[in-house]
Design an enzyme around this catalytic site. Sequence first.
Site, PDB file in Angstrom:
ATOM      1  N   ASP A 257      22.559-138.653  13.092  1.00 62.91           N
ATOM      2  CA  ASP A 257      22.474-140.091  12.828  1.00 62.91           C
ATOM      3  C   ASP A 257      22.440-140.840  14.156  1.00 62.91           C
ATOM      4  O   ASP A 257      22.895-140.329  15.181  1.00 62.91           O
ATOM      5  CB  ASP A 257      23.704-140.566  12.040  1.00 62.91           C
TER       6      ASP A 257
HETATM    7  N1  URA Z   1      26.364-135.440   9.058  1.00 68.53           N
HETATM    8  C1  URA Z   1      26.362-136.784   9.178  1.00 68.53           C
HETATM    9  O1  URA Z   1      26.913-137.486   8.361  1.00 68.53           O
HETATM   10  N2  URA Z   1      25.753-137.316  10.246  1.00 68.53           N
HETATM   11  C2  URA Z   1      25.140-136.595  11.201  1.00 68.53           C
HETATM   12  O2  URA Z   1      24.600-137.161  12.170  1.00 68.53           O
HETATM   13  C3  URA Z   1      25.149-135.195  11.057  1.00 68.53           C
HETATM   14  C4  URA Z   1      25.767-134.635   9.968  1.00 68.53           C
END
Ligand code: URA
Length: 241
Positions: free
Chosen positions: A104
Amino acid sequence: MQRLDKLLAGTGKWSRREVKLLVKQGRVLADGAPAPSSEEKYDPETVMLTVDGENVFWRKHTWVMLNKPDGYLSATEDGKGKTVLDLLPPDLQKLELFPVGRLDKDTEGLLLLTDDGQTAHRLLSPKYHVDKVYYARVDGCLEEVDCRAFEMGMTIGDGLVCRPAGLKILTAGAQSECLVTLREGKFHQVKRMLAAQGKPVIYLKRVAMGKLTLDEKLRIGEFRLLTENELNMLRGNMEDT
Ligand code: URA
């Protein structure tokens, strides 16, 4: 056949401009003879290259380990925002690397970039059993029941079933810290799993993919190429089922 400057820049050690200078100074030998120009083309599979007498090992593919900062998208293009490719120097940007899976925008930590589509696909597929490990800080007190829920395989959101996952509590209190281990990568999965337990994530960082761990010497936003050992380790991780 590949141009010498592209070939040497692909190792990540020199920029194309530096290669040009090295060649001019007669420091690059191809099959024992000084390379005449940085634009000269060679077969990368067979040519023996040295720079200042040191062998240069050519790799078919480039693999970069990045310590991703908050605020960058795991994408190759974005109309408005910054992408992780903006963190690489121009010579590496030219190699058409792409991120191996997505973190993310606000997630930090281990992100691999490569031009090796086949291995990248295998690293992400649950079929090949490569665990991804995340460090998370959450609001709320983590407890054993949360670990059991992760182990059982949780259902999150609109009936989305997750495979069994690992939750290891590091500290527990008004805020808690933990390590989450996943073998798959559903959208916002760590955040959604912890939120489903009533413990929303306030900070998330990926620390490992299989046996490959984030190099602690890499500061946030820094990168380096994977070593031969690390590449073998990654490939060794991918047992077929
Ligand atoms: N899970 C999440 O919620 N965000 C990420 O960036 C990776 C795994």
